[in-house]
Design a protein around this motif. Structure first.
Motif, PDB file in Angstrom:
ATOM      1  N   ARG A 828      46.068  37.723  44.744  1.00 44.96           N
ATOM      2  CA  ARG A 828      46.526  36.432  44.210  1.00 44.96           C
ATOM      3  C   ARG A 828      45.571  35.358  44.738  1.00 44.96           C
ATOM      4  O   ARG A 828      45.733  34.837  45.828  1.00 44.96           O
ATOM      5  N   LEU A 832      41.453  30.234  42.490  1.00 48.50           N
ATOM      6  CA  LEU A 832      41.234  30.447  41.064  1.00 48.50           C
ATOM      7  C   LEU A 832      42.519  30.226  40.284  1.00 48.50           C
ATOM      8  O   LEU A 832      42.521  30.219  39.057  1.00 48.50           O
ATOM      9  N   ALA A 834      44.769  32.341  39.923  1.00 42.79           N
ATOM     10  CA  ALA A 834      44.916  33.535  39.080  1.00 42.79           C
ATOM     11  C   ALA A 834      44.979  34.777  39.956  1.00 42.79           C
ATOM     12  O   ALA A 834      44.582  34.755  41.116  1.00 42.79           O
ATOM     13  N   ASP A 835      45.505  35.836  39.384  1.00 39.19           N
ATOM     14  CA  ASP A 835      45.393  37.141  40.026  1.00 39.19           C
ATOM     15  C   ASP A 835      44.058  37.734  39.605  1.00 39.19           C
ATOM     16  O   ASP A 835      43.704  37.698  38.437  1.00 39.19           O
ATOM     17  N   VAL A 836      43.348  38.265  40.591  1.00 40.54           N
ATOM     18  CA  VAL A 836      42.040  38.821  40.263  1.00 40.54           C
ATOM     19  C   VAL A 836      42.067  40.322  40.501  1.00 40.54           C
ATOM     20  O   VAL A 836      42.436  40.786  41.589  1.00 40.54           O
ATOM     21  N   GLY A 837      41.682  41.058  39.487  1.00 40.64           N
ATOM     22  CA  GLY A 837      41.577  42.500  39.615  1.00 40.64           C
ATOM     23  C   GLY A 837      40.201  42.851  40.145  1.00 40.64           C
ATOM     24  O   GLY A 837      39.191  42.406  39.619  1.00 40.64           O
ATOM     25  N   PRO A 839      37.699  45.982  41.326  1.00 30.65           N
ATOM     26  CA  PRO A 839      37.503  47.425  41.386  1.00 30.65           C
ATOM     27  C   PRO A 839      37.340  47.893  42.830  1.00 30.65           C
ATOM     28  O   PRO A 839      36.641  47.251  43.616  1.00 30.65           O
TER      29      PRO A 839
ATOM     30  N   MET B   1      51.230  34.214  36.324  1.00 32.07           N
ATOM     31  CA  MET B   1      49.852  33.881  36.691  1.00 32.07           C
ATOM     32  C   MET B   1      48.851  34.661  35.836  1.00 32.07           C
ATOM     33  O   MET B   1      49.036  35.844  35.612  1.00 32.07           O
ATOM     34  N   PRO B   2      47.818  33.973  35.360  1.00 28.97           N
ATOM     35  CA  PRO B   2      46.817  34.702  34.556  1.00 28.97           C
ATOM     36  C   PRO B   2      46.104  35.753  35.404  1.00 28.97           C
ATOM     37  O   PRO B   2      46.058  35.645  36.625  1.00 28.97           O
ATOM     38  N   ARG B   3      45.620  36.754  34.710  1.00 28.34           N
ATOM     39  CA  ARG B   3      44.902  37.782  35.458  1.00 28.34           C
ATOM     40  C   ARG B   3      43.442  37.827  35.010  1.00 28.34           C
ATOM     41  O   ARG B   3      43.142  37.878  33.834  1.00 28.34           O
ATOM     42  N   LEU B   4      42.563  37.749  35.976  1.00 35.70           N
ATOM     43  CA  LEU B   4      41.131  37.784  35.693  1.00 35.70           C
ATOM     44  C   LEU B   4      40.553  39.070  36.265  1.00 35.70           C
ATOM     45  O   LEU B   4      41.137  39.693  37.148  1.00 35.70           O
ATOM     46  N   ARG B   5      39.369  39.428  35.755  1.00 33.81           N
ATOM     47  CA  ARG B   5      38.739  40.625  36.281  1.00 33.81           C
ATOM     48  C   ARG B   5      37.380  40.270  36.862  1.00 33.81           C
ATOM     49  O   ARG B   5      36.579  39.583  36.234  1.00 33.81           O
ATOM     50  N   LEU B   6      37.155  40.704  38.068  1.00 29.96           N
ATOM     51  CA  LEU B   6      35.879  40.449  38.723  1.00 29.96           C
ATOM     52  C   LEU B   6      34.766  41.198  37.997  1.00 29.96           C
ATOM     53  O   LEU B   6      34.827  42.416  37.822  1.00 29.96           O
ATOM     54  N   ALA B  48      34.114  28.590  41.249  1.00 34.78           N
ATOM     55  CA  ALA B  48      34.980  29.695  41.673  1.00 34.78           C
ATOM     56  C   ALA B  48      34.972  30.800  40.620  1.00 34.78           C
ATOM     57  O   ALA B  48      34.859  31.990  40.934  1.00 34.78           O
ATOM     58  N   ARG B  49      35.073  30.399  39.364  1.00 37.72           N
ATOM     59  CA  ARG B  49      35.070  31.395  38.286  1.00 37.72           C
ATOM     60  C   ARG B  49      33.700  32.055  38.188  1.00 37.72           C
ATOM     61  O   ARG B  49      33.591  33.271  38.007  1.00 37.72           O
ATOM     62  N   ILE B  52      33.173  34.919  40.490  1.00 35.22           N
ATOM     63  CA  ILE B  52      33.714  36.236  40.158  1.00 35.22           C
ATOM     64  C   ILE B  52      33.249  36.689  38.767  1.00 35.22           C
ATOM     65  O   ILE B  52      33.781  37.632  38.184  1.00 35.22           O
TER      66      ILE B  52
END
Lengths: 1146, 374
Positions: A828, A832, A834-837, A839, B1-6, B48-49, B52
């Motif tokens: 969390r 951002l 946001a939740d960041v996934g 790997p 909460m939105p979910r982002l992917r690194l 920040a964006r 990632i």
């Protein structure tokens, strides 16, 4: 240095060749502690201080974190110890300009600037009054001070000093102004003084040069120096201080109005490419301190801007929580700019957690400027031929050397190698001494000897002297009246006036009178015993009288200075104080310092790096050392490490070096051995080892380390490819997969445990190593706490090379901010929104260091207490980080709390220094004023043992109880607790104090409230009220005690029984107690007595308790005003009724 | 909460565009709070964006690339370069403001973002003496100066002033194409490479010893950007303010007299981008009678006109506020003239003045110099 009156020494001064001497450069808290540790161990110390007084930054701070101790209250006793120590010579206003030679024999050239005031100065302050030059006080930037001044009330060396840059005189050629000289009764001002070159030979050198704050004006957008309401943190500390420019009220410099809102700004110049790249380490915590203090000073809106809250030390996490609980708004962000607007300051910053731009008005903005090396460090480094690092701090010999410089025989401590807080500085001071002592040839304490010719002391023959102190006393008090008054007191055989009782000539004269008239009690009515008792004890010794038969009446600080407009009442008070002093003197007994033989052998428990370093340092400096290690090899947790962060050197190198030191220093090592049993006390412990051997040791160093937390809830041990930092070390950084995620604070900062301190740096080091293998590396963190210059550099390097850092909530346990999925971690991410996934092929947990429970039994036997997290408790979080509260037991390494390698080494070395200070002389010498239990009266209830904070009472219920003299510190807490009056203390027995009460109340008792004061805080505040010439009513009579916990029911009852209108018990604030929180018992008893008095019809307003510190003159004056108002209000009938009621009460 | 992917790949590209500085950002928010467009552009949030590897925010188009935020950035992040990196990604995703795409087409078709015919490019030089071959300096005209009626005078002033100093001039005229500032700021990498290479070929034909630019944007493109796209100009690229101040220093050019209270606005691409702060001021101070007064924000801390980074072309509404703030600062100095050295700045301020009706004149340093010489 006993103010110039050194008697014959017990042996020729052999330090001329310097072989027994250590030079310490810098007299801040690090230098002070180093001087005391070295001198107590028996080295001769030369302490060189650039400023007119020792004390450093700490002398000007209001309170210290995280305990909110009154800073000067806890430092002043140490300053006093330095000044009075026979082994320490202080050279102030001096700088080291050249060094020749090498370890064991350096030749040092010191340049001493003239002070223009001689040691004849009596601190009367008249010069200051007439000095025509007022300049802004550089300490706070706002108040004014004169060109002749005293740096701070408790300053030592305690003479005034001329600020020659601002003085109208430019000696030697041009001295047009003589106003100060004309008013100086003692002719102590001397403009013919010239700079002096002093040459000294010393065996080793310790650098303790401290730090300064970077000029905040460089950050133009913050408007420091442009707008008066933008302050530095140091200036704010002065504002909070009762002795500061606003007497402790938080007022705006621009208009003097009370401040309703303050913004505190972290990293004002730290961690910033434009100013200092490194973290200044101390700011986060003192900002939290300031926020809490601001709240308690009535500031409504308190906001603090941080990036990472670096609360990494022991107890710091709780302090952080406390600030939040107090309603402090902690915002993650950095101040962008300040815009002055309508008399207020508009601060502009982003609240980075919600992404909102804030433009908010504040009354005051306080910046935390970067810490940097003080001026002159480059020159000093050149003179010493030691290297500096890229930031200008002193460079260590190796990355794991906390206190060694690049040159053998020269050590460093405190902020000299990098920014540091008080407790870390104090620890390093000990560490530097631990190594420096190995260069000292002969360790011993210089002793003053005298022949005690006056043997018959039973029947008092009192000699009385009253000091005029020029006109300081005689200008108000009728000193001849006082003298004549004493002539009629039984037992007084000599009464005389002296212009200056403390001058060298007077001291000799008093000595001659003692000899001639066979005086066996010396009473001097003059100034404060805090500063001058030593002088008159010297006079006694010179006259052949035991120095413990001396008493003073403080008729200057507590009388003439504070009742300047009421000579009649001041004279009456002087007489009362004199009577009281004489009354007390009657009960004094000839004493000798207590001397206990000690076993010159140390037991070190635990063979990790801290234990190894402690053992070899103690052995090198001459002690016999036994090191026991439970496992089959030395090295401890370091053996499991591959490389050590932040520098990345191989752990093996540290162990190899330490092993070599252990071997060459002759430490006796027992592997596969544990301590089975231990008992005894400082100097004499009996130890039984698991191998059957029995040992006598004088000191015990506990270095049993910590345990790495193994978390269950994240699936550690069950999930594949999940590791701890320690696992990764063992794997030598071979972790499977391309994507690695580090998770910080696992098991730390979760409400149960604080910060584990070592992990951020270690985690980042590993992350970078894996990144360099080409992996994608992500760190999920709460706050990054890389608080040393090297680790902050590592952090930046890791970022630069592509380690990705993702921040989650700073307060919640980390488990609430992450989810571990198959092949991924979801975080969390606060920044951002946001939740960041992420790997994740492998997951590395930065797990906590937890207390090691394996030696609990030994700890129980030694009675060494633990802190609330289960680590070993230190004697004092600020000034006693290495000592256990139990005498003779010292703490080294992670057993006391999480630490990195360097810090563990520092504490190990410091523990060695403490053991050396205790044992190197072969005996322990102590003040003889201790508690004694009368076995006939004792009912064996054990209450005394329960309240003793030093564990100095031993015994068995219903069988016996006795005081262990070696452990008793003489607070008198047990005396007050004893239900049957079976405990006495010389000079402070019930009879002694009652005699003072009786004398105080012998005439018109209804007009004289009684104030019991503690020597360390409230009595010091009374002294300071005098120095500041704060006027208050004459009626209260002050009784000096070692600690407020000495006040007993008997004394309170006596005062009321004799007709006192009111009684005040005063002492230190709870956390400032000089006797390890003994005064919590004062509070407990007070509440009880208050109820008791109420039930007897005594109005509660007549009996009060007030706790405050030495600088809190307003608090003391409040008490005086209050007592006076009660005395005026209470009716005679009421007093009589109380007297009658109390008669029948026990 | 939105979910982002690194996304490591996108991240690593963005880091590259910023010379590695993006990775240093520790998210303090100083940029957001100091941004001239604040609160409309969450700079930190963009960073920040970017860190990632997430590029989905059209806020990147709002940025005027003025680098004001970079001055106080404690980590030295090249924020404007990160923004451009994000634009490259956005362009690939076809998330681009329509007006900017229009501009791009006009450059492609007509060689200038105004969409004016190529054959009219040299109209501004009517009656002026110059060569199309070797000369002491080659003036590479900005499209704005070539076509915009108001700005043509600035270009003519340069020729006039240089003639006074007897400097021989070459101008490429119709052959010139736009320097590609807009193309660069849109993130059209392939076309930029082609454009740069064509322009450098043209320059090479004229064998210049010095390439003189009128616009700080052309200056920046030729000097700093082209070499990165394998198109190194054949001679040193110099902004006219630098060149003229040297002429004055050497005594070849002697400015005349002109009574005026003048303030000077530092164009971002000349000042913060290229460190040219003192030369324009030197020119002004050498004009007899000019009283130079500074605005509150000057030199490194200068504010922006609101026209950079393609904002001039995209009719970026938020940026107009920036223009207004700067004008007000100029008014506060009491100067009657606000001088500057960039065609975008002049047009931005003059356009805003039409609405604001402040009494201040916007002129180029060149115009004052020419006036003093008449």
């Amino acid at each position: 240095m006993s103010q110039g009156q050194v008697l014959t020494h017990n042996e020729e001064l052999s330090h001329q060749d310097g072989s027994d001497t250590i030079l310490i450069i810098g007299g801040g808290i690090a230098g002070i502690q180093a001087a005391l540790d070295a001198a107590n161990a028996g080295a001769h110390v030369i302490l060189v201080e650039k400023n007119p007084a020792i004390g450093g930054v700490m002398a000007y701070l209001d309170k210290t974190f995280p305990t909110l101790d009154c800073s000067i209250c806890i430092e002043a006793p140490k300053i006093g110890d330095v000044i009075r120590h026979p082994n320490i010579e202080v050279i102030s206003l001096a700088e080291v300009i050249d060094v020749k030679g090498g370890p064991g024999d350096f030749e040092v050239t010191i340049l001493q600037k003239p002070r223009y005031v001689t040691s004849d100065c009596s601190k009367c302050g008249k010069c200051e009054e007439v000095c025509p030059v007022a300049v802004p006080n550089p300490v706070d930037g706002t108040s004014l001070r004169k060109a002749i001044y005293l740096p701070y009330p408790q300053a030592e060396p305690g003479w005034y000093v001329v600020d020659i840059d601002n003085c109208l005189n430019k000696p030697p050629g041009y001295t047009p102004c003589d106003r100060c000289m004309l008013v100086c009764d003692r002719r102590a001002i001397d403009f013919t003084m010239t700079p002096k070159i002093v040459k000294k030979r010393v065996s080793s050198i310790i650098i303790a040069t401290g730090f300064k704050l970077t000029d905040a004006g460089k950050i133009k957008e913050y408007k420091y120096g442009v707008h008066p309401d933008v302050l530095t943190s140091f200036e704010f500390d002065r504002i909070l201080n009762a002795s500061g420019p606003t007497e402790g009220h938080v007022l705006r410099p621009s208009d003097g109005k009370h401040v309703d809102s303050i913004l505190f700004v972290g990293c004002a110049g730290s961690r910033d490419r434009r100013y200092k790249e490194y973290c200044s380490r101390i700011c986060c915590m003192y900002i939290l301190k300031h926020t809490i203090q601001a709240k308690s000073h009535g500031v409504h809106d308190v906001v603090a801007l941080f990036m990472d809250v670096r609360a990494f030390g022991k107890g710091h996490e709780y302090f952080y929580k406390k600030a939040l609980e107090e309603g402090v708004e902690i915002v993650r962000g950095k101040l962008a700019k300040v815009i002055p607007k309508n008399g207020k300051l508009v601060a502009v910053y982003e609240d980075t957690i919600n992404g909102k731009i804030v433009e908010r008005e504040f009354d005051m903005i306080v910046l935390a400027p970067a810490v940097e090396p003080p001026e002159g460090v480059r020159g000093l480094a050149k003179a010493l031929n030691v290297e500096l690092d890229e930031y200008g701090f002193f460079k260590p010999r190796t990355p794991w050397s906390p206190v060694e410089t690049t040159r053998p025989g020269i050590y460093m401590c405190g902020a000299a190698p990098s920014p540091k807080d008080i407790s870390d500085s104090v620890q390093e001071a000990g560490a530097a001494v631990g190594l420096a002592l190995s260069h000292v040839k002969k360790l011993r304490i210089l002793k003053e000897e005298y022949e005690e010719v006056i043997k018959d002391v039973e029947e008092p023959r009192i000699g009385f002297f009253v000091c005029h102190c020029g006109t300081n006393i005689a200008g108000v008090v009728d000193v001849f009246n006082v003298r004549d008054f004493t002539k009629n007191i039984p037992g007084v055989v000599h009464s005389e006036n002296l212009m200056f009782a403390c001058s060298a000539a007077s001291v000799d004269y008093i000595a001659s009178v003692i000899r001639e008239k066979k005086i066996n009690r010396l009473v001097v009515a003059a100034c404060s015993p805090a500063t001058h008792l030593g002088v008159f004890r010297t006079a006694a010794k010179k006259g052949g009288l035991n120095p413990y038969l001396v008493e003073m009446a403080n008729i200057r600080n507590l009388d003439s200075w504070v009742h300047a407009h009421d000579p009649k009442e001041a004279t009456e008070k002087a007489k009362d104080f004199t009577k009281m002093a004489i009354g007390r003197a009657r009960g004094l007994k000839p004493l000798k310092p207590l001397v206990f033989p000690v076993v010159k052998r140390v037991l070190v428990i635990g063979g990790g790096i801290a234990g190894m370093k402690a053992a070899s340092a103690a052995a090198k400096a001459g002690l016999e050392v036994v090191l026991v290690e439970k496992s089959d090899s030395l090295g401890g947790m370091l053996r499991d490490l591959y490389k050590v962060s932040p520098e990345g050197y191989e752990a093996r190198r540290v162990i190899e070096e330490a092993l070599e030191e252990v071997k060459s220093s002759g430490v006796r090592v027992y592997l596969n051995t544990e301590v089975k049993k231990v008992e005894g006390f400082a100097g004499n412990f009996k130890v039984e080892l698991s191998n059957g051997e029995n040992l006598d040791v004088g000191a015990v160093i506990i270095a049993t380390g910590a345990k790495v937390h193994a978390p269950e809830d994240l699936g550690y041990g069950k999930r594949p490819n999940m590791y701890t930092l320690l696992d990764v070390e063992k794997l030598e950084y071979k972790v499977p997969g391309d994507n690695v995620v580090f998770i910080a604070c696992v098991g730390s900062r979760n409400g149960k445990r604080g910060c584990s301190r070592y992990c951020c740096s270690t985690m980042i080091h590993q992350a970078l190593q894996l990144r360099r293998q080409g992996k994608n590396v992500v760190v999920v963190y709460k706050d990054i706490r890389t608080y040393t210059p090297e680790s902050e550099k590592l952090y930046k390097e890791a970022m630069k090379e592509g380690v990705v850092f993702i921040k989650v909530n700073s307060v919640k346990p980390i488990e609430e901010s992450i989810v571990v999925e198959d092949g991924a971690v979801v975080a969390r991410a606060e920044l951002l929104g946001a939740d960041v996934g992420i790997p994740a092929d492998s997951i590395v947990l930065a797990t906590a260091l937890n207390p090691n429970p394996e030696i609990d039994e030994v700890l129980l036997q030694l009675k060494t207490p633990k802190d609330m997290e289960g680590f070993l408790l230190e004697a004092h979080p600020k000034l006693g980080p290495v000592e256990s509260p139990v005498g003779g037991v010292y703490l080294a390494g992670t057993c006391q709390g999480p630490k990195d390698i360097k810090e563990s080494i520092a504490q190990g070395l410091a523990a060695a220094a403490k053991a050396l200070a205790l044992l190197s002389k072969g005996y322990i010498e102590k003040e003889p004023i201790i508690a004694i239990i009368d076995q006939d009266k004792c009912i064996k209830c054990g209450n005394c043992a329960k309240v003793c904070t030093y564990g100095a009472v031993r015994g068995e219920l219903k069988k016996y109880f006795e005081v262990i003299p070696a452990l008793c510190e003489g607070c008198g807490n047990c005396v007050a607790e004893c239900p049957v009056g079976a405990i006495t203390m010389v000079g402070y027995s019930d009879e002694d104090i009652i005699r003072q009460i009786e004398e105080a109340l012998s005439e018109s008792p209804e007009k004289k409230p009684i104030a019991f004061t503690c020597f360390w805080c409230s009595y010091a505040a009374a002294d300071n009220a005098g120095i500041f010439k704060v006027q208050y009513p004459t009626s209260p009579r002050v009784i000096r005690l070692p600690c407020s916990s000495r006040v007993s029911w008997k004394l309170v009852k006596k005062a009321f029984e004799l007709g006192a209108p009111a009684v005040a018990v005063t002492g230190c604030r709870l956390q400032d107690c000089h006797y390890q929180y003994a005064n919590k018992h004062t509070v407990r008893r007070f509440e009880h007595w208050k109820k008791r008095l109420e039930s007897l019809g005594v109005k509660p307003e007549r009996f009060i308790l007030r706790l405050f510190g030495a600088p809190d003159v307003p608090d003391f004056v409040d008490v005086m005003n209050y007592l006076d108002s009660i005395a005026k209000r209470v009716s005679k009938d009421e007093i009589e009724a109380t007297k009658t009621k109390l008669k029948g009460v026990k | 909460m939105p979910r982002l992917r690194l996304d490591f790949e996108v991240r690593s590209n963005l880091v590259k565009y910023s010379d590695g500085t993006l990775s240093l950002c520790y998210q303090c928010g100083t940029c957001t709070a100091s941004c001239l467009l604040s609160p409309n552009l969450g700079v930190r949030s963009l960073m920040a964006r970017a860190q990632i590897g997430v590029v989905d925010d059209s806020n990147a188009w709002k940025c005027v690339t003025c680098k004001y935020c970079e001055v106080t950035c404690p980590r030295g992040v090249k924020i404007a370069d990160v923004v451009r990196g994000m634009r490259i990604v956005l362009y690939e995703k076809k998330i681009v403001p329509e007006r900017l795409v229009d501009g791009l087409w006009r450059i492609y078709e007509d060689g200038n973002p105004l969409g004016s015919p190529r054959r009219e490019r040299s109209l501004w030089t009517r009656g002026l003496k110059y060569s199309q071959g070797e000369a002491e300096v080659l003036i590479y005209t900005c499209c704005m100066n070539a076509y915009d009626r108001r700005l043509q005078g600035v270009a003519r002033s340069l020729v006039e002033v240089l003639s006074k100093a007897n400097v021989s001039i070459a101008i490429a005229s119709e052959g010139e194409s736009c320097c590609g500032d807009l193309v660069y700021n849109i993130g059209e990498e392939y076309y930029l490479e082609e454009l740069a290479s064509n322009n450098v070929s043209l320059m090479e034909k004229l064998k210049p010893s010095i390439i003189l630019t009128l616009s700080p944007h052309c200056y920046n493109m030729f000097k700093n950007v082209y070499p990165r796209y394998n198109a190194k100009p054949p001679a040193p690229v110099v902004h006219y303010t630098v060149y003229l101040s040297e002429l004055i220093a050497s005594g070849r050019l002697k400015p005349g007299r002109l009574e005026a209270n003048v303030t000077y606005h530092d164009p971002c691409y000349l000042g913060r981008f290229n460190g040219v702060y003192e030369e324009p001021r030197t020119i002004l101070q050498h004009i007899d009678g000019v009283n130079l007064v500074e605005m509150e924000h000057n030199r490194e801390n200068s504010l922006c006109c609101g026209g950079g980074g393609g904002a001039f072309w995209s009719e970026n509404v938020e940026a107009r506020g920036v223009t207004r703030v700067r004008l007000r600062e100029a008014l506060d100095t009491g100067a009657s003239i606000m001088s500057t050295a960039c065609p975008y700045c002049i047009r931005m301020f003059e356009d805003e003045l039409k609405v604001a009706k402040y009494t201040v004149n916007i002129v180029d340093v060149l115009e004052l110099l020419r006036e003093s010489l008449r």
